[in-house]
Design a protein around this motif. Structure first.
Motif, PDB file in Angstrom:
ATOM      1  N   PHE A   3       0.867  -1.178   0.000  1.00  0.00           N
ATOM      2  CA  PHE A   3       0.000   0.000   0.000  1.00  0.00           C
ATOM      3  C   PHE A   3       0.898   1.219   0.000  1.00  0.00           C
ATOM      4  CE2 PHE A   3      -2.290  -3.326   2.233  1.00  0.00           C
ATOM      5  CZ  PHE A   3      -3.602  -3.200   1.795  1.00  0.00           C
TER       6      PHE A   3
ATOM      7  N   ARG B 288     -10.255   2.898  13.490  1.00  0.00           N
ATOM      8  CA  ARG B 288     -10.827   1.779  12.730  1.00  0.00           C
ATOM      9  C   ARG B 288     -10.580   0.458  13.433  1.00  0.00           C
ATOM     10  NH1 ARG B 288     -11.928   2.950   6.653  1.00  0.00           N
ATOM     11  NH2 ARG B 288     -11.650   5.207   6.635  1.00  0.00           N
TER      12      ARG B 288
ATOM     13  N   LEU C  64      -8.788   5.906  -0.792  1.00  0.00           N
ATOM     14  CA  LEU C  64      -8.164   6.012   0.530  1.00  0.00           C
ATOM     15  C   LEU C  64      -8.964   5.278   1.595  1.00  0.00           C
ATOM     16  CD1 LEU C  64      -5.941   7.228   2.299  1.00  0.00           C
ATOM     17  CD2 LEU C  64      -7.267   9.335   2.423  1.00  0.00           C
TER      18      LEU C  64
ATOM     19  N   ALA D  39      -8.447   1.620   1.341  1.00  0.00           N
ATOM     20  CA  ALA D  39      -7.081   1.289   1.763  1.00  0.00           C
ATOM     21  C   ALA D  39      -6.977   1.278   3.284  1.00  0.00           C
ATOM     22  CB  ALA D  39      -6.095   2.291   1.166  1.00  0.00           C
ATOM     23  N   MET D  40      -7.542   2.289   3.922  1.00  0.00           N
ATOM     24  CA  MET D  40      -7.477   2.370   5.382  1.00  0.00           C
ATOM     25  C   MET D  40      -8.152   1.150   6.015  1.00  0.00           C
ATOM     26  SD  MET D  40      -5.800   5.075   6.264  1.00  0.00           S
ATOM     27  CE  MET D  40      -6.117   5.092   8.012  1.00  0.00           C
ATOM     28  N   ASP D  41      -9.263   0.782   5.430  1.00  0.00           N
ATOM     29  CA  ASP D  41     -10.003  -0.355   5.977  1.00  0.00           C
ATOM     30  C   ASP D  41      -9.224  -1.657   5.797  1.00  0.00           C
ATOM     31  OD1 ASP D  41     -12.533  -0.133   7.272  1.00  0.00           O
ATOM     32  OD2 ASP D  41     -13.138  -1.820   5.968  1.00  0.00           O
ATOM     33  N   MET D  42      -8.615  -1.806   4.645  1.00  0.00           N
ATOM     34  CA  MET D  42      -7.820  -3.020   4.383  1.00  0.00           C
ATOM     35  C   MET D  42      -6.629  -3.084   5.338  1.00  0.00           C
ATOM     36  SD  MET D  42      -7.897  -2.936   0.214  1.00  0.00           S
ATOM     37  CE  MET D  42      -6.896  -4.370  -0.147  1.00  0.00           C
TER      38      MET D  42
END
Ligand code: SF4
Lengths: 861, 188
Positions: A423, A470, B120, B123-126
């Motif tokens: 990423f 999160r 985004l 991506a953050m969640d992944m």
């Protein structure tokens, strides 16, 4: 300094204008040398021999500042009878275990005081027991796991102030031990080890000693030319010993200035993202030693000096981390802290990645494929991850290694075989977020935000806050005990326009009291959970609810100390240990060097700076028997972070490789150590992996020394400079610097190509033939050095091979930092391409006799 | 331009007849250079900042117009830098405006040969999912009979241009995760 810290160098030039002598000791002739009074070319990695000879010069000619030395250092302390020196053991100190390569410091300690109180008698009994165990082979490992670094703001705790002989005559007192230890560090030895002529050595010694004393002070500035060695911590220690003997610590114009290399590298150490410490240099708990909060703080708690209040700092940090969940009943959530068990530093972690024990990796503004030693190891590690998150401004080599890294070219790695999920998240630049940097003088300076970050770019503050949210959301409701530290975490920060308010974080770092108001000093912190503080040494940066780091009163509206610009930890104090700027009786050493002194009328310390002492402690104060913490600091003990109040010429505890420095050769060297039979630092930390083979010392196949360095126009691994048109125009291409003699010996042509080879790999660079790199004569032997700027990699506007691919990983045992000096061969022409490159390097390894069974040894012993 | 004016604007003549006898100032100035104004003059905002390269910590003034950085200069008020910047500090505007700067998320699937786009939020969640999974997979309560309460599956390496506040949140979150291999340029 003129090259890598150009604007800071203006002060050196100001000093020169006022008559200061500027001496530059460096393997290279640089912009600093060009304006220095003296340039001393030195063989890279030989600084202990040079500095040690200066120590010897001071001691054998009685040039020390005796009153300072007796009162403020541990010169008078008597060391235990069982201590043995490198003089007795041909380069080893007592307590070395050859099997583990680890020192046990039990024989380095202070003799007990002649009259002991009950507590000291008990401690004496424990120490005797430890010593018996140690000699029976059960060695202590108290300062392994880079524990030394947790003393970043003070020394290791010792058991007592110990027996002192202030006449300095006792044969086992530190002063006499130093004299014997350094006696072999002579000007002739300097010539043989460093390649410095005795005349030049004497010139430096004369300049240094004549400029130290009551009326004058001398300063040392250093950077990673000292830190990047397998003896790095001890190189700096040698300078400390010298400066203490000359009375140059804690005084204006004195000191040892670590010129740190990056905007907030000091901040990254104080509020660490380091494995071994927590904010404010509290050690990460060790699984063996710290099962409870009590055990965690036991080493320092109640000892003399400000570390004696460690429980207040520790509990306040736990409160900042876990807020209301941290209570006296649950040890303030101490159990939520993960424990270390040894070396979890970056190089050892990378080895773990190659071996499959670490699978997820965050790279945050860091480019290890170019910036870390042995780039191949870094890339092999990254190629074996499950996932990698790279956060940067530019597409750096560490993000693209799977596509175009050097190992793809050689076929050692194949893109389709690399399973790493990558990423790339773009980051905000320094003007697109508000926050504080801590620069090299421990000064916090706040930046306001100028513009919004473009597109998906975000600050790290927002990224980590959001990631935490999160994760916590996804785990909400979990009853698994492992999730409690995340769910109970105090993770509530106000936001403006969707961005976390950095000032709120700084305020949490500063700390708050029982009433919720910002604290103004770490002396207000409490051990009972009523205060919260994210980094005790930063307490005060938000005093009076004001962001003190944001202060910008122009220098022309202040005195020379300029204490209203930014905020310096601790307590906005600009010169540390400044009690030492006054004589033992509290009067200034001299009018010329007046800084902080005792005002008897007011009953307090006064001066141009915040006094680094208990404000109202009289110079003649003698602590009561049994006094604890700051109460136990005597009126003549300026080193308030040390449990004995004295500066350590000899370290009775806290170092992994000896109580005093000794010169050892770099792990790869063309030279036999002329000082001892012991060639290398015996306690150096080796990294054993086939991708990290060490060149055998004294090898004819690798006959030259190389060292790496920076250029003014570039910045470390290049992500912030090779990508900027202005800077690449100024410095467009990697090169290597060689002397005319070496150029003739190998047929290297100025402006042509050269290939530089080590057992790790080979790289190519343009040749710069220059007198700036001298051929050094060491006795009968000539030593040639190859200079390599290390900023390049395969991406960016200006591209080239990475010098760090040549560097091996062998580490200083105190701080686990690599040695940047190695041996190499250099040949004209470009390096082989593709598979031919691996075959070429393989051939070198075979010819040099690199033992691939024990690649980390280098065959020097 | 009439002929008289043209002759009158001849630099040599201006040098001989004007105050600038050495011909280093107004005598040799063209109308264009005379009318030039610095970018800093019409800035909407001047923001206090600090150079992000080395640890000297030179103070900067960031000039902003229409939401864009137009210039970065040294701040003369600083007792450290007194307004100076070295080549790196002087080039720092290009950190913001560099044409090769990446401003969108890029994603490389395992074994893939090319980058892909990714938004985004996804991506953050992944990333959060991967942290949770790896953390659990490598969780360790004990080593050699001692409590460790940690995961060795996750590591981090940060640069030294991070803000103190950023480092603070990083260490806090990682510590709560039980991740200990948290490192920084400060060791390199
Ligand atoms: S301008 Fe140059 S000297 Fe000043 S902080 Fe930036 S890089 Fe360092």
């Amino acid at each position: 300094m003129a090259e890598a810290h150009p604007v800071g160098f203006q002060w050196v030039m100001e000093a020169k204008k006022r008559g200061a002598t500027v001496i530059h000791v460096d393997p290279r002739f640089t912009r600093t040398s060009a304006v220095a009074d003296v340039h001393v070319p030195i063989r890279a990695g030989s600084d202990i021999a040079f500095l040690g000879a200066l120590v010897n010069h001071v001691l054998s000619n009685d040039l020390d500042f005796r009153e300072y030395v007796v009162a403020y250092t541990n010169a008078a302390n008597v060391i235990t009878e069982s201590y043995e020196d490198t003089e007795d053991l041909d380069g080893l100190f007592s307590g070395f275990d050859p099997e583990t390569g680890i020192y046990d410091p039990v024989t380095w300690r202070y003799d007990p005081p002649e009259e002991m109180n009950a507590e000291e008698r008990e401690r004496a009994g424990e120490l005797e027991q430890e010593e018996r165990e140690s000699t029976a082979g059960d060695h202590q490992q108290s300062h392994q796991a880079a524990r030394s670094e947790s003393h970043g703001s003070g020394g290791a705790p010792v058991s007592w102030k110990g027996r002192r002989d202030e006449t300095l005559q006792h044969p086992r007192c530190v002063f006499q031990i130093l004299k014997r230890h350094f006696a072999r560090y002579t000007p002739e030895m300097v010539e043989e080890v460093c390649g410095i002529k005795p005349d030049q050595f004497r010139e430096v010694a004369e300049a240094l000693t004549s400029n130290s004393g009551r009326d004058r002070t001398t300063a040392f500035c250093y950077a990673v030319g000292w830190a990047h060695h397998s003896v790095g911590a001890q190189m700096i220690r040698t300078a400390s010993i010298l400066q203490l003997l000359l009375g140059n610590i804690g005084r204006p114009g004195g000191g040892i200035m670590a010129l740190r290399g990056h905007a907030s590298i000091q901040g990254s150490t104080d509020i660490p993202t380091l494995f071994n410490i927590l904010p404010g240099y509290l050690p990460m708990p060790h699984a063996d030693q710290h099962a409870s909060l009590d055990e965690w703080v036991r080493g320092d708690e109640g000892k003399a000096g400000f570390w004696g209040n460690v429980r207040s700092y520790a509990v306040s940090l736990l409160k900042a981390y876990w807020g209301d969940a941290a209570t006296a009943d649950n040890d303030f959530c101490y159990d939520y802290l993960p424990r270390v068990t040894g070396d979890h530093s970056t190089y050892t972690t990378v080895k773990g990645m190659i071996e499959g024990s670490c699978k997820g990796y965050f790279l945050v503004g860091e480019n290890p494929a170019v910036g870390s030693a042995n780039g191949k190891m870094q890339r092999l590690g990254m190629a074996n991850l499950d996932w990698l998150v790279v956060r940067d401004l530019q597409m750096i080599e560490s993000a693209t290694f799977w596509k175009d890294g050097p190992e793809i070219e050689t076929g050692e790695l194949v893109t389709e075989d690399i399973g790493t999920e990558v990423f790339f998240l773009p980051a905000a630049s320094h003007v697109e977020k508000a926050g504080s940097f801590t620069q090299t003088q421990r000064m916090l300076q706040w930046r306001d935000k100028a513009v919004d970050p473009p597109g998906d770019c975000r600050s790290e503050l927002d990224f980590y806050y959001e990631l935490g949210q999160r994760i916590r959301d996804k785990l909400a409701g979990s009853t698994d005990e492992m999730d409690r530290p995340l769910l109970d975490l105090a993770w509530d920060y106000p936001a403006h326009d969707g961005e976390v308010d950095g000032q709120a974080v700084l305020r949490e770092i500063n700390g708050t009291g029982p009433d919720g108001a910002a604290l103004s000093a770490y002396t207000e912190l409490k051990p009972d959970g009523s205060t919260s503080c994210g980094c005790w040494i930063y307490c005060g940066v938000y005093a009076d609810e004001v962001n003190q780091a944001r202060r910008r009163k122009p220098h022309w509206e202040q005195d020379h100390v300029a204490s209203e610009w930014g905020w310096v930890w601790p307590a906005n104090r600009r010169i540390l240990y400044n009690r030492a700027s006054a004589a033992p009786d509290g009067t200034p050493w001299s009018e010329r060097k007046k800084y902080v002194w005792w005002d008897a009328e007011q009953g307090k310390w006064v001066g141009s700076d915040v006094p680094d002492f208990v404000a109202d402690r009289a110079p003649d104060h003698v602590p009561e028997d049994g006094a604890k913490g700051p109460d136990a600091i005597g009126g003549q003990d300026p080193f308030v972070m040390q449990t004995d109040g004295k500066a350590w010429l000899f370290a009775p505890l806290g170092l992994a490789d000896g109580p005093m420095p000794a010169h050892y050769e770099p792990p790869e060297s063309p030279v036999h150590n002329p000082l001892y039979g012991q060639q290398n630092n015996p306690a150096r930390r080796k990294l054993d992996h086939p991708s990290n083979p060490i060149n055998p010392s004294w090898s004819e196949v690798f006959p030259y020394v190389f060292t790496t360095y920076r250029l003014t126009e570039h910045h470390t691994a290049g992500a912030m400079s090779r990508t900027l048109p202005y800077l690449t125009e100024l410095q467009p291409e990697p090169f290597c610097e060689v002397s005319p003699r070496l150029a003739a010996e190998r047929g290297l042509e100025h402006g042509g190509w050269a290939t530089i080879v080590t057992a790790r790999t080979a790289i190519e660079a343009r040749v710069l033939v220059t007198e700036r790199l001298r051929s050094l004569r060491l006795g009968e032997q000539f030593v040639e050095q190859v200079g390599l700027p290390y900023h390049w990699g395969g991406n960016g506007i200006s591209r080239g091979d990475s010098a760090n691919d040549l560097v091996n990983v062998t580490m200083d045992p105190n701080v686990y930092i690599q040695d940047k000096v190695g041996t190499c061969d250099i040949r004209p022409g470009r390096r082989p391409r593709g598979r031919d490159l691996t075959a070429y390097v393989e051939d070198y390894r075979r010819r040099a006799g690199v033992d691939m069974e024990h690649p980390e040894e280098g065959g020097a012993e | 331009m009439d002929i008289g004016k043209r002759i009158g604007s001849w630099p040599l003549l201006r040098q001989l007849t004007g105050r600038d006898l050495l011909g280093r100032g107004e005598a040799v100035q063209s109308p264009r250079s005379r009318d030039l104004t610095p970018r800093t003059v019409d800035a909407d905002d001047v923001v206090s900042s600090v150079c992000p390269f080395c640890a000297v910590g030179c103070a900067q003034k960031v000039f902003v117009k229409d939401g864009q950085v137009t210039q970065i200069e040294g701040d003369p008020a600083s007792p450290i830098s007194r307004g100076r910047l070295c080549p790196k500090g002087s080039a720092s505007k290009q950190l913001v405006t560099s044409p090769s700067r990446v401003t969108t998320v890029r994603y490389r699937r395992p074994h893939a040969t090319e980058w892909e786009d990714l938004d985004l939020d996804t991506a953050m969640d992944m990333i959060a999912d991967r942290v949770i999974k790896t953390r659990k997979e490598f969780w360790e309560w004990e080593a050699d009979g001692n409590r460790t309460r940690r995961t060795l599956g996750i590591a981090s390496l940060g640069g030294a241009t991070l803000d103190n506040e950023e480092n603070y949140l990083m260490k806090k979150l990682y510590t709560a995760m039980g991740a200990i291999q948290i490192e920084n340029q400060a060791r390199i």
